[in-house]
Design an enzyme around this catalytic site. Structure first.
Site, PDB file in Angstrom:
ATOM      1  N   ILE A 126      14.765 -12.611 -18.711  1.00  0.00           N
ATOM      2  CA  ILE A 126      14.850 -12.146 -17.314  1.00  0.00           C
ATOM      3  C   ILE A 126      16.057 -12.787 -16.628  1.00  0.00           C
ATOM      4  CG2 ILE A 126      13.692 -12.180 -15.053  1.00  0.00           C
ATOM      5  CD1 ILE A 126      11.018 -11.810 -16.575  1.00  0.00           C
ATOM      6  N   ASP A 179      17.199 -29.483 -17.024  1.00  0.00           N
ATOM      7  CA  ASP A 179      15.759 -29.520 -17.268  1.00  0.00           C
ATOM      8  C   ASP A 179      15.087 -29.622 -15.901  1.00  0.00           C
ATOM      9  OD1 ASP A 179      13.125 -30.103 -17.769  1.00  0.00           O
ATOM     10  OD2 ASP A 179      13.534 -31.617 -19.304  1.00  0.00           O
ATOM     11  N   VAL A 180      14.430 -28.545 -15.487  1.00  0.00           N
ATOM     12  CA  VAL A 180      13.889 -28.514 -14.119  1.00  0.00           C
ATOM     13  C   VAL A 180      12.742 -29.501 -13.899  1.00  0.00           C
ATOM     14  CG1 VAL A 180      14.594 -26.122 -13.678  1.00  0.00           C
ATOM     15  CG2 VAL A 180      12.299 -26.573 -14.587  1.00  0.00           C
ATOM     16  N   ARG A 197      -4.286  -7.138 -30.593  1.00  0.00           N
ATOM     17  CA  ARG A 197      -5.326  -7.141 -29.558  1.00  0.00           C
ATOM     18  C   ARG A 197      -4.691  -7.283 -28.165  1.00  0.00           C
ATOM     19  NH1 ARG A 197      -8.181 -11.305 -27.812  1.00  0.00           N
ATOM     20  NH2 ARG A 197      -9.959 -10.711 -26.530  1.00  0.00           N
ATOM     21  N   LYS A 249       1.464 -20.233 -11.249  1.00  0.00           N
ATOM     22  CA  LYS A 249       2.133 -19.159 -10.498  1.00  0.00           C
ATOM     23  C   LYS A 249       1.533 -19.016  -9.098  1.00  0.00           C
ATOM     24  CE  LYS A 249       5.383 -18.059 -13.292  1.00  0.00           C
ATOM     25  NZ  LYS A 249       6.791 -18.136 -12.914  1.00  0.00           N
ATOM     26  N   TYR A 256      -1.283 -21.155 -16.575  1.00  0.00           N
ATOM     27  CA  TYR A 256      -0.178 -20.300 -16.124  1.00  0.00           C
ATOM     28  C   TYR A 256      -0.486 -19.657 -14.764  1.00  0.00           C
ATOM     29  CZ  TYR A 256       3.549 -16.809 -16.286  1.00  0.00           C
ATOM     30  OH  TYR A 256       4.652 -16.044 -15.986  1.00  0.00           O
ATOM     31  N   GLY A 284      10.570 -20.877 -16.568  1.00  0.00           N
ATOM     32  CA  GLY A 284       9.117 -20.852 -16.660  1.00  0.00           C
ATOM     33  C   GLY A 284       8.664 -20.890 -18.096  1.00  0.00           C
TER      34      GLY A 284
HETATM   35  N1  LIG Z   1       7.917 -12.005 -19.577  1.00  0.00           N
HETATM   36  C1  LIG Z   1       6.970 -11.665 -18.722  1.00  0.00           C
HETATM   37  O1  LIG Z   1       6.122 -10.795 -18.990  1.00  0.00           O
HETATM   38  C2  LIG Z   1       6.917 -12.310 -17.364  1.00  0.00           C
HETATM   39  C3  LIG Z   1       6.031 -11.758 -16.424  1.00  0.00           C
HETATM   40  C4  LIG Z   1       5.960 -12.330 -15.153  1.00  0.00           C
HETATM   41  C5  LIG Z   1       6.726 -13.438 -14.853  1.00  0.00           C
HETATM   42  N2  LIG Z   1       7.563 -13.971 -15.797  1.00  0.00           N
HETATM   43  C6  LIG Z   1       8.342 -15.141 -15.408  1.00  0.00           C
HETATM   44  O2  LIG Z   1       9.712 -14.853 -15.592  1.00  0.00           O
HETATM   45  C7  LIG Z   1      10.427 -16.081 -15.766  1.00  0.00           C
HETATM   46  C8  LIG Z   1      11.378 -15.928 -16.931  1.00  0.00           C
HETATM   47  O3  LIG Z   1      10.623 -15.687 -18.108  1.00  0.00           O
HETATM   48  P1  LIG Z   1      11.137 -14.777 -19.334  1.00  0.00           P
HETATM   49  O4  LIG Z   1      10.134 -13.723 -19.555  1.00  0.00           O
HETATM   50  O5  LIG Z   1      12.574 -14.431 -19.141  1.00  0.00           O
HETATM   51  O6  LIG Z   1      10.949 -15.824 -20.523  1.00  0.00           O
HETATM   52  P2  LIG Z   1      12.041 -16.573 -21.401  1.00  0.00           P
HETATM   53  O7  LIG Z   1      11.253 -17.500 -22.251  1.00  0.00           O
HETATM   54  O8  LIG Z   1      12.944 -15.598 -22.046  1.00  0.00           O
HETATM   55  O9  LIG Z   1      12.863 -17.398 -20.307  1.00  0.00           O
HETATM   56  C9  LIG Z   1      12.411 -18.603 -19.741  1.00  0.00           C
HETATM   57  C10 LIG Z   1      13.594 -19.537 -19.680  1.00  0.00           C
HETATM   58  O10 LIG Z   1      13.195 -20.741 -18.988  1.00  0.00           O
HETATM   59  C11 LIG Z   1      13.791 -21.815 -19.681  1.00  0.00           C
HETATM   60  N3  LIG Z   1      13.067 -23.061 -19.434  1.00  0.00           N
HETATM   61  C12 LIG Z   1      11.835 -23.409 -19.886  1.00  0.00           C
HETATM   62  N4  LIG Z   1      11.563 -24.662 -19.511  1.00  0.00           N
HETATM   63  C13 LIG Z   1      12.630 -25.106 -18.811  1.00  0.00           C
HETATM   64  C14 LIG Z   1      12.954 -26.327 -18.180  1.00  0.00           C
HETATM   65  N5  LIG Z   1      12.123 -27.397 -18.224  1.00  0.00           N
HETATM   66  N6  LIG Z   1      14.143 -26.437 -17.541  1.00  0.00           N
HETATM   67  C15 LIG Z   1      15.002 -25.392 -17.509  1.00  0.00           C
HETATM   68  N7  LIG Z   1      14.767 -24.210 -18.107  1.00  0.00           N
HETATM   69  C16 LIG Z   1      13.590 -24.083 -18.742  1.00  0.00           C
HETATM   70  C17 LIG Z   1      13.735 -21.419 -21.149  1.00  0.00           C
HETATM   71  O11 LIG Z   1      14.636 -22.186 -21.930  1.00  0.00           O
HETATM   72  C18 LIG Z   1      14.080 -19.941 -21.078  1.00  0.00           C
HETATM   73  O12 LIG Z   1      15.465 -19.711 -21.208  1.00  0.00           O
HETATM   74  C19 LIG Z   1       9.374 -17.164 -15.937  1.00  0.00           C
HETATM   75  O13 LIG Z   1       9.217 -17.858 -14.700  1.00  0.00           O
HETATM   76  C20 LIG Z   1       8.111 -16.391 -16.254  1.00  0.00           C
HETATM   77  O14 LIG Z   1       6.952 -17.075 -15.857  1.00  0.00           O
HETATM   78  C21 LIG Z   1       7.671 -13.421 -17.041  1.00  0.00           C
END
Ligand SMILES: NC(=O)c1ccc[n+]([C@@H]2O[C@H](COP(=O)([O-])OP(=O)(O)OC[C@H]3O[C@@H](n4cnc5c(N)ncnc54)[C@H](O)[C@@H]3O)[C@@H](O)[C@H]2O)c1
Length: 259
Positions: A18, A62-63, A207, A164, A160, A91
């Site tokens: 994302i 690193d957040v 599933r 959120k 999770y 996330g």
């Molecule tokens: N994929 C879905 O279905 C979905 C749905 C709703 C919300 N989200 C949210 O979207 C956001 C992005 O998720 P995504 O689907 O792109 O997943 P993703 O795993 O591709 O991206 C998440 C990114 O966060 C980074 N990250 C993790 N821990 C970290 C830290 N401590 N410091 C800095 N960076 C860190 C990871 O390295 C990764 O690049 C997240 O907040 C997730 O909760 C995703």
């Protein structure tokens, strides 16, 4: 969209699915973007350069560690010159049945999704407050990647969903406190995105895939690209009066299905 060109954007989790989709949209609209993520600098630099030869850069961040976030903003500011939009997008998810969830997963999920958003947003606000204010114009905006499960339980999602939900309240408090200072804050809450861990689980777990396909009234997950435009909208001039709210991009998942 008006108001994006020549602005500066900082995205945590910027190298995820994302994050990258969002970065591409801002770059295409003429913004400068810094991706902040956990990857080593050399790898992150390759990704940033592949997006744009000179308008994108990478910083390691690193957040969960305030000092790391401070360093990332300091480096990013050298590249960007100023800051307009910060996206708390980093996330993680580790779904487990409530009865068995480990303290390690619980603590880590909250550390990344809630505390990471808090530290990023707080540091961002301190920088944005230094932007000069011209009339009613914004000093900047802080956006969060929420999730439809911030208000809707999902089986196995104790950590999770709780994280959120906490992040959503954080965004509201930030919006309320900073509005008088010309800083807006809002969430983009995706539903099921064929991205990140959800994509991996969907591909391997039949599933889970069946539940997902049945849950969304539009009968499919979204792509990361379908989510990205909402961030652009909130950061654009058209989004300037929107604060404290959630833009739900969930294909109707919150509505549920009755058939
Ligand atoms: N994929 C879905 O279905 C979905 C749905 C709703 C919300 N989200 C949210 O979207 C956001 C992005 O998720 P995504 O689907 O792109 O997943 P993703 O795993 O591709 O991206 C998440 C990114 O966060 C980074 N990250 C993790 N821990 C970290 C830290 N401590 N410091 C800095 N960076 C860190 C990871 O390295 C990764 O690049 C997240 O907040 C997730 O909760 C995703």
């Amino acid at each position: 969209m008006q108001g994006i060109a020549n602005t500066s954007v900082f995205i945590t989790g910027g190298c995820g699915d994302i994050g990258l989709a969002v970065a591409k949209r801002f770059l295409a609209a003429g913004a400068r973007v810094v991706l902040a993520d956990l990857l080593p600098v050399a790898k992150g630099n390759v990704i940033a350069r592949s997006l744009h030869p000179d308008a994108a850069a990478y910083v390691r961040c690193d957040v969960t560690r305030a000092a790391s976030v401070d360093r990332a903003f300091a480096t990013a500011l050298k590249f960007l010159g100023r800051l307009d939009t910060v996206i708390c997008n980093a996330g993680m998810v580790a779904n487990e049945p409530f009865i068995g969830i480990t303290e390690k997963n619980w603590t880590h999920t909250l550390a990344v999704n809630v505390t990471g958003s808090f530290v990023t947003a707080q540091r961002a606000a301190r920088i944005l407050l230094k932007n000069p204010r011209r009339g009613n114009a914004r000093r900047g905006t802080i956006l969060f990647t929420g999730s439809w499960v911030q208000e809707m339980p999902w089986p196995g999602g104790a950590a999770y969903c709780t994280s959120k939900g906490g992040q959503q309240m954080l965004a509201k408090v930030v919006a309320q406190e900073l509005a008088p200072h010309g800083i807006t804050a809002a969430l983009v809450a995706p539903g099921m995105v064929y991205a990140g861990l959800t994509k991996k689980i969907y591909d391997r777990d039949k599933r889970f895939a069946k539940i997902v396909d049945k849950t969304v009234p539009l009968l499919r997950m979204s792509t990361a690209e379908e989510v990205a435009g909402s961030f652009l909208f909130l950061a654009s001039d058209d989004g300037a009066y929107i604060t404290g709210t959630t833009l739900l991009v969930d294909g109707g998942a919150m509505l549920g299905r009755r058939d």
